[in-house]
Motif scaffolding. Sequence first.
Motif, PDB file in Angstrom:
ATOM      1  N   GLN A  60       0.521   9.445  32.399  1.00  0.00           N
ATOM      2  CA  GLN A  60      -0.440   9.655  30.971  1.00  0.00           C
ATOM      3  C   GLN A  60      -0.257   8.229  30.109  1.00  0.00           C
ATOM      4  OE1 GLN A  60      -2.033  12.521  30.440  1.00  0.00           O
ATOM      5  NE2 GLN A  60      -1.091  13.089  32.715  1.00  0.00           N
ATOM      6  N   THR A  61      -1.110   8.131  29.320  1.00  0.00           N
ATOM      7  CA  THR A  61      -0.966   7.117  28.293  1.00  0.00           C
ATOM      8  C   THR A  61      -0.477   7.575  27.204  1.00  0.00           C
ATOM      9  OG1 THR A  61      -3.159   6.223  29.166  1.00  0.00           O
ATOM     10  CG2 THR A  61      -2.335   5.337  26.883  1.00  0.00           C
ATOM     11  N   PRO A  62       1.046   7.300  26.650  1.00  0.00           N
ATOM     12  CA  PRO A  62       1.655   7.668  25.688  1.00  0.00           C
ATOM     13  C   PRO A  62       0.791   7.432  24.366  1.00  0.00           C
ATOM     14  CG  PRO A  62       2.959   6.283  26.818  1.00  0.00           C
ATOM     15  CD  PRO A  62       1.711   6.176  27.438  1.00  0.00           C
ATOM     16  N   VAL A  63       0.724   8.393  23.244  1.00  0.00           N
ATOM     17  CA  VAL A  63       0.171   8.142  22.167  1.00  0.00           C
ATOM     18  C   VAL A  63       0.796   6.946  21.261  1.00  0.00           C
ATOM     19  CG1 VAL A  63      -0.872  10.332  21.845  1.00  0.00           C
ATOM     20  CG2 VAL A  63       1.393  10.102  20.820  1.00  0.00           C
ATOM     21  N   PRO A  64      -0.107   6.103  20.832  1.00  0.00           N
ATOM     22  CA  PRO A  64       0.794   5.036  19.822  1.00  0.00           C
ATOM     23  C   PRO A  64       1.124   5.752  18.362  1.00  0.00           C
ATOM     24  CG  PRO A  64      -1.528   4.489  20.016  1.00  0.00           C
ATOM     25  CD  PRO A  64      -1.400   5.997  20.640  1.00  0.00           C
ATOM     26  N   ALA A  65       1.852   4.795  17.991  1.00  0.00           N
ATOM     27  CA  ALA A  65       2.560   5.116  16.371  1.00  0.00           C
ATOM     28  C   ALA A  65       1.046   4.852  15.617  1.00  0.00           C
ATOM     29  CB  ALA A  65       3.402   4.243  15.898  1.00  0.00           C
ATOM     30  N   GLU A  66       1.067   5.770  14.641  1.00  0.00           N
ATOM     31  CA  GLU A  66      -0.100   5.371  13.461  1.00  0.00           C
ATOM     32  C   GLU A  66       0.018   4.222  12.791  1.00  0.00           C
ATOM     33  OE1 GLU A  66      -2.432   7.437  13.006  1.00  0.00           O
ATOM     34  OE2 GLU A  66      -2.235   9.167  14.693  1.00  0.00           O
ATOM     35  N   PRO A  67      -0.944   3.426  12.439  1.00  0.00           N
ATOM     36  CA  PRO A  67      -0.655   2.340  11.327  1.00  0.00           C
ATOM     37  C   PRO A  67       0.076   2.550  10.159  1.00  0.00           C
ATOM     38  CG  PRO A  67      -2.996   2.695  11.786  1.00  0.00           C
ATOM     39  CD  PRO A  67      -2.358   3.794  12.571  1.00  0.00           C
ATOM     40  N   SER A  68      -0.257   3.614   9.687  1.00  0.00           N
ATOM     41  CA  SER A  68       0.732   4.399   8.321  1.00  0.00           C
ATOM     42  C   SER A  68       0.576   5.756   8.572  1.00  0.00           C
ATOM     43  CB  SER A  68       0.116   3.739   7.100  1.00  0.00           C
ATOM     44  OG  SER A  68      -1.201   4.404   6.833  1.00  0.00           O
ATOM     45  N   TYR A  69       1.689   6.217   7.737  1.00  0.00           N
ATOM     46  CA  TYR A  69       2.038   7.863   7.474  1.00  0.00           C
ATOM     47  C   TYR A  69       1.916   8.072   5.975  1.00  0.00           C
ATOM     48  CZ  TYR A  69       3.460   7.739  12.610  1.00  0.00           C
ATOM     49  OH  TYR A  69       3.288   7.338  13.831  1.00  0.00           O
ATOM     50  N   PRO A  70       0.917   9.061   5.661  1.00  0.00           N
ATOM     51  CA  PRO A  70       0.962   9.347   4.371  1.00  0.00           C
ATOM     52  C   PRO A  70       2.314  10.450   3.838  1.00  0.00           C
ATOM     53  CG  PRO A  70      -0.649  10.595   5.544  1.00  0.00           C
ATOM     54  CD  PRO A  70      -0.143   9.511   6.536  1.00  0.00           C
ATOM     55  N   LEU A  71       2.838  10.014   3.055  1.00  0.00           N
ATOM     56  CA  LEU A  71       4.247  10.779   2.521  1.00  0.00           C
ATOM     57  C   LEU A  71       3.620  12.135   2.308  1.00  0.00           C
ATOM     58  CD1 LEU A  71       6.129   8.102   0.571  1.00  0.00           C
ATOM     59  CD2 LEU A  71       6.301   9.151   2.893  1.00  0.00           C
ATOM     60  N   PRO A  72       4.208  13.394   2.427  1.00  0.00           N
ATOM     61  CA  PRO A  72       4.078  14.733   2.026  1.00  0.00           C
ATOM     62  C   PRO A  72       4.394  14.859   0.444  1.00  0.00           C
ATOM     63  CG  PRO A  72       6.155  14.666   3.287  1.00  0.00           C
ATOM     64  CD  PRO A  72       5.497  13.019   3.234  1.00  0.00           C
ATOM     65  N   PHE A  73       5.126  13.962   0.006  1.00  0.00           N
ATOM     66  CA  PHE A  73       5.477  13.941  -1.482  1.00  0.00           C
ATOM     67  C   PHE A  73       6.047  12.567  -1.601  1.00  0.00           C
ATOM     68  CE2 PHE A  73       8.600  16.465   0.985  1.00  0.00           C
ATOM     69  CZ  PHE A  73       9.813  15.492   0.845  1.00  0.00           C
ATOM     70  N   ALA A  74       6.288  12.352  -3.013  1.00  0.00           N
ATOM     71  CA  ALA A  74       6.719  11.194  -3.440  1.00  0.00           C
ATOM     72  C   ALA A  74       8.077  11.037  -3.092  1.00  0.00           C
ATOM     73  CB  ALA A  74       6.599  10.742  -4.733  1.00  0.00           C
ATOM     74  N   VAL A  75       8.673  10.083  -2.559  1.00  0.00           N
ATOM     75  CA  VAL A  75      10.083   9.686  -2.040  1.00  0.00           C
ATOM     76  C   VAL A  75      10.558   8.638  -3.128  1.00  0.00           C
ATOM     77  CG1 VAL A  75      11.856   9.026  -0.169  1.00  0.00           C
ATOM     78  CG2 VAL A  75       9.779  10.540   0.304  1.00  0.00           C
ATOM     79  N   THR A  76      11.437   9.156  -4.148  1.00  0.00           N
ATOM     80  CA  THR A  76      11.706   8.416  -4.977  1.00  0.00           C
ATOM     81  C   THR A  76      13.341   8.064  -5.526  1.00  0.00           C
ATOM     82  OG1 THR A  76      11.427  10.120  -6.659  1.00  0.00           O
ATOM     83  CG2 THR A  76       9.546   8.448  -6.453  1.00  0.00           C
TER      84      THR A  76
END
Lengths: 148, 136
Positions: A60-76
Amino acid sequence: VSAVIDAWQAALAAEHAAVAGYDVLGPHLDPVQVGLARTDQQTHRDLRDATSTALTAAGQTPVPAEPSYPLPFAVTDTVTAERFALDLESACAAAWRYLIAVSPSTAGLPTAGLRGDAQSALTGSAVRAMRWRRLLDPARPTVAFPGL
Amino acid sequence: MGAAIGALRPQRRAAVSPQAPVELREALAREESLIAGLDAALRGAPGEAASLRAARADHAAHAAALRSTVAAYPTPSGSDASPPPPVTVPSSARLRTAEIAAAHAAAAESGALSGAAAALLASISACEATHADLLA
Protein backbone atom coordinates in the motif's frame (compact mmCIF):
# COMPACT_ATOMS: atom_id res chain seq x y z
CA VAL A 1 -9.53 -6.62 2.66
CA SER A 2 -10.26 -3.11 1.41
CA ALA A 3 -12.07 -2.26 4.65
CA VAL A 4 -8.99 -3.41 6.58
CA ILE A 5 -6.66 -1.27 4.45
CA ASP A 6 -8.96 1.76 4.77
CA ALA A 7 -9.09 1.35 8.56
CA TRP A 8 -5.32 0.82 8.71
CA GLN A 9 -4.74 4.01 6.69
CA ALA A 10 -7.18 5.86 8.96
CA ALA A 11 -5.14 4.73 11.97
CA LEU A 12 -2.01 6.08 10.29
CA ALA A 13 -3.82 9.37 9.60
CA ALA A 14 -4.75 9.59 13.31
CA GLU A 15 -1.09 9.04 14.25
CA HIS A 16 -0.01 11.82 11.84
CA ALA A 17 -2.56 14.13 13.49
CA ALA A 18 -1.33 13.21 16.97
CA VAL A 19 2.29 13.95 16.08
CA ALA A 20 1.25 17.37 14.74
CA GLY A 21 -1.15 18.05 17.61
CA TYR A 22 1.43 17.61 20.35
CA ASP A 23 3.49 20.37 18.65
CA VAL A 24 0.55 22.73 19.14
CA LEU A 25 -0.28 21.87 22.74
CA GLY A 26 3.25 21.43 24.09
CA PRO A 27 4.05 25.14 24.62
CA HIS A 28 0.96 25.59 26.83
CA LEU A 29 1.88 22.92 29.36
CA ASP A 30 3.69 23.10 32.70
CA PRO A 31 7.30 21.83 32.69
CA VAL A 32 6.36 18.46 34.23
CA GLN A 33 3.63 17.88 31.67
CA VAL A 34 5.89 18.96 28.81
CA GLY A 35 8.01 15.91 29.54
CA LEU A 36 4.91 13.72 29.40
CA ALA A 37 3.85 15.33 26.12
CA ARG A 38 7.30 14.88 24.55
CA THR A 39 7.33 11.18 25.46
CA ASP A 40 3.81 10.76 24.10
CA GLN A 41 4.68 12.55 20.88
CA GLN A 42 7.76 10.38 20.34
CA THR A 43 5.63 7.27 20.83
CA HIS A 44 3.23 8.51 18.14
CA ARG A 45 6.16 9.31 15.84
CA ASP A 46 7.50 5.76 16.25
CA LEU A 47 4.05 4.27 15.72
CA ARG A 48 3.48 6.45 12.65
CA ASP A 49 6.78 5.28 11.13
CA ALA A 50 6.16 1.62 11.96
CA THR A 51 2.64 1.82 10.51
CA SER A 52 3.91 3.48 7.30
CA THR A 53 6.55 0.77 6.92
CA ALA A 54 4.00 -2.01 7.51
CA LEU A 55 1.55 -0.53 4.99
CA THR A 56 4.33 -0.25 2.39
CA ALA A 57 5.32 -3.87 3.07
CA ALA A 58 1.67 -4.82 2.47
CA GLY A 59 1.85 -3.19 -0.99
CA GLN A 60 0.00 0.00 0.00
CA THR A 61 0.94 3.66 -0.32
CA PRO A 62 0.82 5.10 3.22
CA VAL A 63 -1.32 8.25 3.56
CA PRO A 64 0.85 11.33 4.07
CA ALA A 65 0.40 13.90 6.83
CA GLU A 66 -1.96 16.79 6.08
CA PRO A 67 -0.28 20.16 5.42
CA SER A 68 -2.17 21.56 8.42
CA TYR A 69 -4.69 20.36 10.99
CA PRO A 70 -7.63 22.57 12.05
CA LEU A 71 -7.95 22.72 15.84
CA PRO A 72 -11.22 21.46 17.36
CA PHE A 73 -11.11 24.37 19.82
CA ALA A 74 -8.70 27.16 20.75
CA VAL A 75 -5.67 25.82 22.63
CA THR A 76 -4.62 28.73 24.81
CA ASP A 77 -3.72 27.41 28.27
CA THR A 78 -2.87 24.31 30.29
CA VAL A 79 -6.43 23.04 30.53
CA THR A 80 -7.21 23.38 26.83
CA ALA A 81 -3.83 21.84 26.01
CA GLU A 82 -4.61 18.84 28.24
CA ARG A 83 -8.06 18.53 26.69
CA PHE A 84 -6.52 18.58 23.22
CA ALA A 85 -4.03 15.86 24.20
CA LEU A 86 -6.95 13.79 25.49
CA ASP A 87 -8.76 14.37 22.17
CA LEU A 88 -5.73 13.24 20.17
CA GLU A 89 -5.31 10.06 22.19
CA SER A 90 -9.04 9.32 22.05
CA ALA A 91 -9.00 9.72 18.25
CA CYS A 92 -6.04 7.33 17.92
CA ALA A 93 -7.70 4.81 20.25
CA ALA A 94 -10.90 4.94 18.18
CA ALA A 95 -9.00 4.44 14.92
CA TRP A 96 -7.09 1.41 16.19
CA ARG A 97 -10.20 -0.08 17.77
CA TYR A 98 -12.02 0.27 14.45
CA LEU A 99 -9.18 -1.53 12.68
CA ILE A 100 -9.66 -4.42 15.14
CA ALA A 101 -13.42 -4.43 14.48
CA VAL A 102 -12.99 -4.82 10.71
CA SER A 103 -9.99 -7.20 10.71
CA PRO A 104 -10.33 -10.99 10.65
CA SER A 105 -9.26 -12.94 13.74
CA THR A 106 -5.54 -13.57 14.14
CA ALA A 107 -6.06 -17.07 12.75
CA GLY A 108 -7.14 -15.76 9.34
CA LEU A 109 -5.01 -12.68 8.93
CA PRO A 110 -2.52 -12.61 6.06
CA THR A 111 -0.59 -9.73 7.58
CA ALA A 112 0.74 -11.45 10.65
CA GLY A 113 0.73 -9.32 13.75
CA LEU A 114 -1.64 -6.58 12.60
CA ARG A 115 -4.24 -7.38 15.24
CA GLY A 116 -1.59 -7.50 17.93
CA ASP A 117 -0.11 -4.20 16.77
CA ALA A 118 -3.57 -2.62 16.73
CA GLN A 119 -4.25 -3.85 20.27
CA SER A 120 -0.92 -2.45 21.50
CA ALA A 121 -1.68 0.89 19.87
CA LEU A 122 -5.21 0.99 21.32
CA THR A 123 -3.89 0.14 24.79
CA GLY A 124 -1.09 2.71 24.53
CA SER A 125 -3.46 5.51 23.59
CA ALA A 126 -5.91 4.43 26.30
CA VAL A 127 -3.20 4.65 28.98
CA ARG A 128 -1.98 8.04 27.74
CA ALA A 129 -5.59 9.29 27.58
CA MET A 130 -6.08 8.16 31.18
CA ARG A 131 -3.02 10.14 32.29
CA TRP A 132 -4.35 13.33 30.64
CA ARG A 133 -7.89 12.69 31.89
CA ARG A 134 -6.57 12.23 35.42
CA LEU A 135 -5.12 15.74 35.28
CA LEU A 136 -8.41 17.17 33.99
CA ASP A 137 -10.76 15.15 36.25
CA PRO A 138 -9.00 13.23 39.05
CA ALA A 139 -12.31 11.78 40.26
CA ARG A 140 -12.99 9.98 36.97
CA PRO A 141 -9.70 9.14 35.24
CA THR A 142 -10.82 6.09 33.26
CA VAL A 143 -13.44 5.13 30.70
CA ALA A 144 -14.85 1.59 30.47
CA PHE A 145 -14.48 1.26 26.70
CA PRO A 146 -11.46 3.13 25.30
CA GLY A 147 -11.83 3.84 21.60
CA LEU A 148 -15.60 3.57 21.60
CA MET B 1 -34.84 -27.18 3.23
CA GLY B 2 -34.93 -26.83 6.98
CA ALA B 3 -31.17 -26.28 7.03
CA ALA B 4 -31.47 -23.58 4.37
CA ILE B 5 -34.11 -21.73 6.37
CA GLY B 6 -31.94 -22.10 9.45
CA ALA B 7 -29.01 -20.57 7.60
CA LEU B 8 -31.14 -17.60 6.62
CA ARG B 9 -32.51 -17.07 10.11
CA PRO B 10 -29.89 -18.39 12.51
CA GLN B 11 -31.14 -16.24 15.37
CA ARG B 12 -34.48 -18.09 15.32
CA ARG B 13 -32.92 -21.52 15.30
CA ALA B 14 -31.70 -21.79 18.85
CA ALA B 15 -31.44 -25.57 18.61
CA VAL B 16 -28.70 -25.41 15.93
CA SER B 17 -27.03 -22.10 16.93
CA PRO B 18 -23.73 -22.37 18.75
CA GLN B 19 -23.57 -21.16 22.31
CA ALA B 20 -21.60 -18.03 23.11
CA PRO B 21 -17.87 -18.31 22.28
CA VAL B 22 -15.83 -19.58 25.21
CA GLU B 23 -13.76 -16.36 25.02
CA LEU B 24 -16.81 -14.25 25.90
CA ARG B 25 -17.93 -16.55 28.71
CA GLU B 26 -14.48 -16.66 30.25
CA ALA B 27 -14.15 -12.89 29.97
CA LEU B 28 -17.46 -12.46 31.78
CA ALA B 29 -16.41 -14.81 34.60
CA ARG B 30 -13.14 -12.88 34.91
CA GLU B 31 -14.95 -9.53 35.14
CA GLU B 32 -17.14 -10.89 37.94
CA SER B 33 -14.06 -12.12 39.76
CA LEU B 34 -12.36 -8.71 39.38
CA ILE B 35 -15.48 -7.00 40.74
CA ALA B 36 -15.52 -9.34 43.75
CA GLY B 37 -11.84 -8.56 44.42
CA LEU B 38 -12.43 -4.81 44.18
CA ASP B 39 -15.46 -5.02 46.46
CA ALA B 40 -13.35 -6.79 49.06
CA ALA B 41 -10.61 -4.18 48.68
CA LEU B 42 -13.11 -1.32 48.98
CA ARG B 43 -14.41 -2.77 52.24
CA GLY B 44 -10.89 -3.17 53.57
CA ALA B 45 -8.98 -0.14 52.25
CA PRO B 46 -11.16 2.97 51.95
CA GLY B 47 -8.02 5.11 51.54
CA GLU B 48 -7.73 4.19 47.88
CA ALA B 49 -11.43 4.39 47.27
CA ALA B 50 -11.36 6.78 44.27
CA SER B 51 -9.21 4.62 42.00
CA LEU B 52 -10.85 1.41 43.15
CA ARG B 53 -14.34 2.78 42.62
CA ALA B 54 -13.40 3.96 39.12
CA ALA B 55 -12.05 0.52 38.29
CA ARG B 56 -15.09 -1.19 39.75
CA ALA B 57 -17.46 0.97 37.70
CA ASP B 58 -15.55 0.09 34.53
CA HIS B 59 -15.64 -3.64 35.32
CA ALA B 60 -19.38 -3.44 36.01
CA ALA B 61 -19.80 -1.86 32.55
CA HIS B 62 -17.61 -4.60 31.02
CA ALA B 63 -19.66 -7.33 32.70
CA ALA B 64 -22.93 -5.75 31.52
CA ALA B 65 -21.69 -5.51 27.93
CA LEU B 66 -20.38 -9.07 27.96
CA ARG B 67 -23.56 -10.35 29.58
CA SER B 68 -25.74 -8.80 26.86
CA THR B 69 -23.40 -10.15 24.16
CA VAL B 70 -23.50 -13.64 25.67
CA ALA B 71 -27.29 -13.38 26.12
CA ALA B 72 -27.67 -13.10 22.33
CA TYR B 73 -26.63 -16.75 22.15
CA PRO B 74 -28.69 -19.67 23.43
CA THR B 75 -28.15 -20.60 27.08
CA PRO B 76 -25.79 -23.54 27.50
CA SER B 77 -27.28 -26.60 29.23
CA GLY B 78 -24.80 -26.51 32.08
CA SER B 79 -24.60 -23.04 33.64
CA ASP B 80 -21.20 -21.67 34.50
CA ALA B 81 -20.48 -21.64 38.21
CA SER B 82 -19.99 -18.20 39.73
CA PRO B 83 -16.49 -17.54 41.01
CA PRO B 84 -16.25 -17.84 44.80
CA PRO B 85 -15.81 -14.51 46.57
CA PRO B 86 -12.25 -13.90 47.73
CA VAL B 87 -11.80 -14.58 51.44
CA THR B 88 -8.95 -12.13 51.96
CA VAL B 89 -8.71 -8.44 51.11
CA PRO B 90 -6.45 -8.17 48.05
CA SER B 91 -3.52 -5.77 48.27
CA SER B 92 -3.11 -2.94 45.79
CA ALA B 93 -0.23 -4.85 44.18
CA ARG B 94 -2.40 -7.93 43.86
CA LEU B 95 -5.23 -5.94 42.28
CA ARG B 96 -2.74 -4.45 39.83
CA THR B 97 -1.42 -7.89 38.93
CA ALA B 98 -5.00 -9.08 38.37
CA GLU B 99 -5.67 -6.12 36.04
CA ILE B 100 -2.53 -6.85 34.03
CA ALA B 101 -3.42 -10.54 33.74
CA ALA B 102 -6.99 -9.62 32.74
CA ALA B 103 -5.71 -7.18 30.08
CA HIS B 104 -3.52 -9.91 28.57
CA ALA B 105 -6.30 -12.50 28.66
CA ALA B 106 -8.85 -10.15 27.05
CA ALA B 107 -6.35 -9.22 24.31
CA ALA B 108 -5.77 -12.90 23.51
CA GLU B 109 -9.53 -13.56 23.51
CA SER B 110 -10.05 -10.55 21.23
CA GLY B 111 -7.48 -11.93 18.80
CA ALA B 112 -9.35 -15.21 18.53
CA LEU B 113 -12.59 -13.44 17.60
CA SER B 114 -13.62 -10.90 14.96
CA GLY B 115 -16.09 -8.06 14.55
CA ALA B 116 -17.94 -6.39 17.43
CA ALA B 117 -17.00 -9.05 19.99
CA ALA B 118 -13.30 -8.64 19.13
CA ALA B 119 -13.55 -4.86 19.41
CA LEU B 120 -15.38 -5.14 22.75
CA LEU B 121 -12.69 -7.37 24.25
CA ALA B 122 -9.94 -5.17 22.78
CA SER B 123 -11.48 -2.16 24.51
CA ILE B 124 -11.86 -4.06 27.78
CA SER B 125 -8.21 -5.09 27.57
CA ALA B 126 -7.13 -1.47 27.01
CA CYS B 127 -9.28 -0.31 29.94
CA GLU B 128 -7.72 -2.89 32.25
CA ALA B 129 -4.28 -1.65 31.22
CA THR B 130 -5.35 1.85 32.33
CA HIS B 131 -6.38 0.40 35.71
CA ALA B 132 -2.98 -1.22 36.11
CA ASP B 133 -1.34 2.13 35.35
CA LEU B 134 -3.67 3.93 37.75
CA LEU B 135 -2.97 1.46 40.57
CA ALA B 136 0.82 1.58 40.02
